[in-house]
Design a protein around this motif. Structure first.
Motif, PDB file in Angstrom:
ATOM      1  N   ASP A 109      64.757  -6.837 -12.146  1.00 18.84           N
ATOM      2  CA  ASP A 109      65.316  -7.655 -11.377  1.00 18.84           C
ATOM      3  C   ASP A 109      65.862  -7.739 -10.393  1.00 18.84           C
ATOM      4  N   LYS A 110      66.157  -6.144  -9.764  1.00 22.66           N
ATOM      5  CA  LYS A 110      66.236  -5.905  -8.818  1.00 22.66           C
ATOM      6  C   LYS A 110      65.013  -5.788  -8.227  1.00 22.66           C
ATOM      7  N   ALA A 111      64.381  -4.710  -8.497  1.00 22.77           N
ATOM      8  CA  ALA A 111      62.702  -4.679  -7.800  1.00 22.77           C
ATOM      9  C   ALA A 111      62.268  -6.157  -8.086  1.00 22.77           C
ATOM     10  N   ARG A 112      61.689  -6.951  -8.880  1.00 19.83           N
ATOM     11  CA  ARG A 112      61.325  -8.345  -8.680  1.00 19.83           C
ATOM     12  C   ARG A 112      62.279  -9.369  -7.344  1.00 19.83           C
ATOM     13  N   ALA A 113      63.455  -9.248  -7.225  1.00 21.71           N
ATOM     14  CA  ALA A 113      64.327  -9.447  -5.770  1.00 21.71           C
ATOM     15  C   ALA A 113      63.792  -8.619  -4.632  1.00 21.71           C
ATOM     16  N   LEU A 114      63.652  -7.794  -4.991  1.00 18.62           N
ATOM     17  CA  LEU A 114      63.122  -6.967  -3.621  1.00 18.62           C
ATOM     18  C   LEU A 114      61.171  -7.290  -2.812  1.00 18.62           C
ATOM     19  N   LEU A 115      60.752  -7.615  -3.851  1.00 15.33           N
ATOM     20  CA  LEU A 115      59.316  -7.986  -3.741  1.00 15.33           C
ATOM     21  C   LEU A 115      58.974  -8.402  -2.564  1.00 15.33           C
ATOM     22  N   PRO A 116      59.344  -9.698  -2.351  1.00 17.60           N
ATOM     23  CA  PRO A 116      58.810 -10.684  -1.007  1.00 17.60           C
ATOM     24  C   PRO A 116      59.432 -10.014  -0.175  1.00 17.60           C
ATOM     25  N   ASP A 117      60.972  -9.226   0.195  1.00 19.15           N
ATOM     26  CA  ASP A 117      60.583  -8.553   1.106  1.00 19.15           C
ATOM     27  C   ASP A 117      60.327  -7.495   1.281  1.00 19.15           C
ATOM     28  N   ALA A 118      60.007  -5.992   0.779  1.00 25.54           N
ATOM     29  CA  ALA A 118      59.141  -5.613   1.037  1.00 25.54           C
ATOM     30  C   ALA A 118      57.013  -5.765   1.088  1.00 25.54           C
ATOM     31  N   VAL A 119      56.879  -6.992   0.803  1.00 27.67           N
ATOM     32  CA  VAL A 119      55.365  -7.356   0.824  1.00 27.67           C
ATOM     33  C   VAL A 119      55.642  -7.515   2.747  1.00 27.67           C
ATOM     34  N   ARG A 120      57.236  -8.787   3.046  1.00 25.35           N
ATOM     35  CA  ARG A 120      57.194  -9.032   4.245  1.00 25.35           C
ATOM     36  C   ARG A 120      57.077  -7.536   5.600  1.00 25.35           C
ATOM     37  N   LYS A 121      58.219  -6.681   5.424  1.00 24.82           N
ATOM     38  CA  LYS A 121      58.399  -5.320   5.954  1.00 24.82           C
ATOM     39  C   LYS A 121      57.381  -5.036   5.979  1.00 24.82           C
ATOM     40  N   SER A 122      56.085  -4.953   4.828  1.00 27.20           N
ATOM     41  CA  SER A 122      54.849  -3.714   4.991  1.00 27.20           C
ATOM     42  C   SER A 122      54.341  -4.230   5.834  1.00 27.20           C
ATOM     43  N   HIS A 123      53.746  -6.204   6.149  1.00 30.66           N
ATOM     44  CA  HIS A 123      53.332  -6.947   7.015  1.00 30.66           C
ATOM     45  C   HIS A 123      53.182  -7.110   7.761  1.00 30.66           C
ATOM     46  N   ASP A 124      54.845  -7.441   8.309  1.00 28.19           N
ATOM     47  CA  ASP A 124      55.134  -7.344   9.595  1.00 28.19           C
ATOM     48  C   ASP A 124      55.323  -5.919  10.443  1.00 28.19           C
ATOM     49  N   ARG A 125      55.366  -4.847  10.081  1.00 23.95           N
ATOM     50  CA  ARG A 125      56.086  -3.830  10.598  1.00 23.95           C
ATOM     51  C   ARG A 125      55.553  -2.393   9.731  1.00 23.95           C
ATOM     52  N   LEU A 126      55.914  -2.422   8.959  1.00 24.66           N
ATOM     53  CA  LEU A 126      54.947  -1.074   8.439  1.00 24.66           C
ATOM     54  C   LEU A 126      53.352  -0.559   8.427  1.00 24.66           C
ATOM     55  N   CYS A 127      52.987  -1.346   8.257  1.00 24.14           N
ATOM     56  CA  CYS A 127      51.857  -0.885   7.975  1.00 24.14           C
ATOM     57  C   CYS A 127      50.464  -0.166   8.859  1.00 24.14           C
ATOM     58  N   THR A 128      50.455   0.582   9.170  1.00 22.91           N
ATOM     59  CA  THR A 128      49.697   0.586  10.793  1.00 22.91           C
ATOM     60  C   THR A 128      48.523   0.492  10.734  1.00 22.91           C
ATOM     61  N   VAL A 129      47.935   0.080   9.257  1.00 25.09           N
ATOM     62  CA  VAL A 129      46.355  -0.519   9.371  1.00 25.09           C
ATOM     63  C   VAL A 129      46.436  -1.945   9.418  1.00 25.09           C
ATOM     64  N   SER A 130      47.004  -2.816   9.092  1.00 25.64           N
ATOM     65  CA  SER A 130      47.194  -4.031   9.050  1.00 25.64           C
ATOM     66  C   SER A 130      48.105  -4.836  10.737  1.00 25.64           C
ATOM     67  N   ARG A 131      48.520  -3.606  10.942  1.00 26.98           N
ATOM     68  CA  ARG A 131      49.566  -3.747  12.411  1.00 26.98           C
ATOM     69  C   ARG A 131      48.295  -4.021  13.307  1.00 26.98           C
ATOM     70  N   THR A 132      47.605  -3.131  13.279  1.00 29.19           N
ATOM     71  CA  THR A 132      46.222  -2.085  14.676  1.00 29.19           C
ATOM     72  C   THR A 132      45.345  -3.627  14.036  1.00 29.19           C
ATOM     73  N   VAL A 133      44.919  -4.299  12.814  1.00 29.01           N
ATOM     74  CA  VAL A 133      43.729  -4.686  12.661  1.00 29.01           C
ATOM     75  C   VAL A 133      44.569  -6.029  13.785  1.00 29.01           C
ATOM     76  N   GLU A 134      46.069  -7.326  13.135  1.00 31.43           N
ATOM     77  CA  GLU A 134      46.604  -8.038  13.508  1.00 31.43           C
ATOM     78  C   GLU A 134      47.017  -8.303  15.043  1.00 31.43           C
ATOM     79  N   LEU A 135      46.965  -6.925  15.500  1.00 30.36           N
ATOM     80  CA  LEU A 135      47.427  -6.829  17.355  1.00 30.36           C
ATOM     81  C   LEU A 135      46.157  -6.536  18.219  1.00 30.36           C
ATOM     82  N   GLY A 136      44.791  -6.596  17.163  1.00 31.84           N
ATOM     83  CA  GLY A 136      43.463  -6.282  18.402  1.00 31.84           C
ATOM     84  C   GLY A 136      43.731  -5.138  18.928  1.00 31.84           C
ATOM     85  N   THR A 137      44.143  -3.652  18.336  1.00 35.26           N
ATOM     86  CA  THR A 137      43.371  -3.173  19.113  1.00 35.26           C
ATOM     87  C   THR A 137      41.892  -2.013  19.806  1.00 35.26           C
TER      88      THR A 137
END
Length: 144
Positions: A109-137
């Motif tokens: 239950d704790k992991a399920r509750a954390l999942l949406p926030d973990a996905v959002r953090k990865s997308h918005d800040r942590l994942c170097t690859v998607s951040r690079t693609v989205e920012l258009g380096t």
């Protein structure tokens, strides 16, 4: 921005031609993969881009959620449409689908509750690859 630090560690890979349109890619740690233009089982450069997007976010989400519970299923699918228009060849409509299941119980239950926030953090800040693609380096070419 005050308080921000930058990890300036260099990253790189080397491609060596083994035959027409087939290459061995090596990283600094000694790992190797074969890529090509999509014949047989070789990955294409587009496959690798989608893999990089999925792999980067997979690691982020796995680290954050598996602290709570070990997943019973952990699969990420990355889809995109390849188009050719006046801007040239490119991918559009990139979608990362998370298929993650945790066990029943308090830890799951704790992991399920954390999942949406973990996905959002990865997308918005942590994942170097998607951040690079989205920012258009910008990419520079150099011939030696």
């Amino acid at each position: 921005m005050a308080g921000m630090t930058t990890d300036s560690a260099h990253r790189g890979v080397r491609l060596e031609r083994i035959e027409n349109s087939k290459y061995v890619v090596s990283n600094d740690r000694g790992g190797q993969i074969r890529i090509g233009k999509g014949e047989g089982t070789d990955f294409t450069a587009v496959d690798l881009l989608l893999t990089a997007i999925g792999g980067c976010t997979a690691v982020d989400v796995d680290i954050l959620t598996s602290r709570r519970a070990e997943p019973e299923k952990f699969e990420i699918v990355v889809d995109a449409d390849k188009i050719r228009d006046e801007a040239g060849n490119r991918l559009t409509d990139i979608v990362v689908t998370f298929r993650i299941r945790f066990p029943e119980g308090e830890d799951g239950d704790k992991a399920r509750a954390l999942l949406p926030d973990a996905v959002r953090k990865s997308h918005d800040r942590l994942c170097t690859v998607s951040r690079t693609v989205e920012l258009g380096t910008p990419i520079a070419d150099r011939i030696e």
